[in-house]
Design a protein around this motif. Sequence first.
Motif, PDB file in Angstrom:
ATOM      1  N   UNK A  48       0.825  -1.206   0.000  1.00 22.55           N
ATOM      2  CA  UNK A  48       0.000   0.000   0.000  1.00 22.55           C
ATOM      3  C   UNK A  48       0.864   1.262   0.000  1.00 22.55           C
ATOM      4  N   UNK A  49       1.942   1.227   0.784  1.00 18.79           N
ATOM      5  CA  UNK A  49       2.849   2.383   0.830  1.00 18.79           C
ATOM      6  C   UNK A  49       3.499   2.611  -0.539  1.00 18.79           C
ATOM      7  N   UNK A  50       3.887   1.516  -1.203  1.00 16.32           N
ATOM      8  CA  UNK A  50       4.473   1.642  -2.546  1.00 16.32           C
ATOM      9  C   UNK A  50       3.445   2.177  -3.539  1.00 16.32           C
ATOM     10  N   UNK A  51       2.199   1.680  -3.426  1.00 15.63           N
ATOM     11  CA  UNK A  51       1.143   2.190  -4.309  1.00 15.63           C
ATOM     12  C   UNK A  51       0.892   3.676  -4.049  1.00 15.63           C
ATOM     13  N   UNK A  52       0.842   4.051  -2.769  1.00  8.30           N
ATOM     14  CA  UNK A  52       0.630   5.461  -2.420  1.00  8.30           C
ATOM     15  C   UNK A  52       1.793   6.315  -2.930  1.00  8.30           C
ATOM     16  N   UNK A  53       3.019   5.801  -2.823  1.00  6.55           N
ATOM     17  CA  UNK A  53       4.178   6.531  -3.321  1.00  6.55           C
ATOM     18  C   UNK A  53       4.107   6.689  -4.831  1.00  6.55           C
ATOM     19  N   UNK A  54       3.660   5.648  -5.514  1.00  3.91           N
ATOM     20  CA  UNK A  54       3.523   5.725  -6.973  1.00  3.91           C
ATOM     21  C   UNK A  54       2.456   6.745  -7.360  1.00  3.91           C
TER      22      UNK A  54
END
Length: 166
Positions: A48-54
């Motif tokens: 989720x953090x990677x998706x939010x960062x993307x």
Amino acid sequence: MGKLFEDFSLGLFFWQAVLFIALIFLLKKFAWKPILDSVNDREEGIKNALDAAEKAKLEMQNLQADNQKLLKEARAEREEMLKEARDIKNKLIEDAKGEAQEQANKMIMQAQAAIESEKKAAMAELKNHVATLSIEIAEKVVREELSSKDKQLRLVESMLGETVLN
């Protein structure tokens, strides 16, 4: 190695195997599930953090593109305003030049009219002065000519002789 095979006991092996299987069962029942759940939760959080960062990265790119577009529009608007200001300045200069030329022409015409008027006045005064001088000179000449009776008679006769009757 040989000693290991000599001390081997089947009963001890059986109990160790039962304890090991029980330990695995207990670990699976009470430890593996919470450990795997926490690992899965952690993995999900990282995902989720990677998706939010993307998403944040894409949004930042969109904002940068919007900023570039706004900056480009602002520059174009500034250039347009500067062009309009230059056009207005040039028009004002041309209008001022035209008005100055018109006033200069008007002043020149007024000056020429004043000069012509002064010239006519001077000519009229000069004619009057010349006429006055001519009359004074003629008066003096006539006085001298008519100072004696003989001269008066000769003058009258010569004038009568010059006169042509129609």
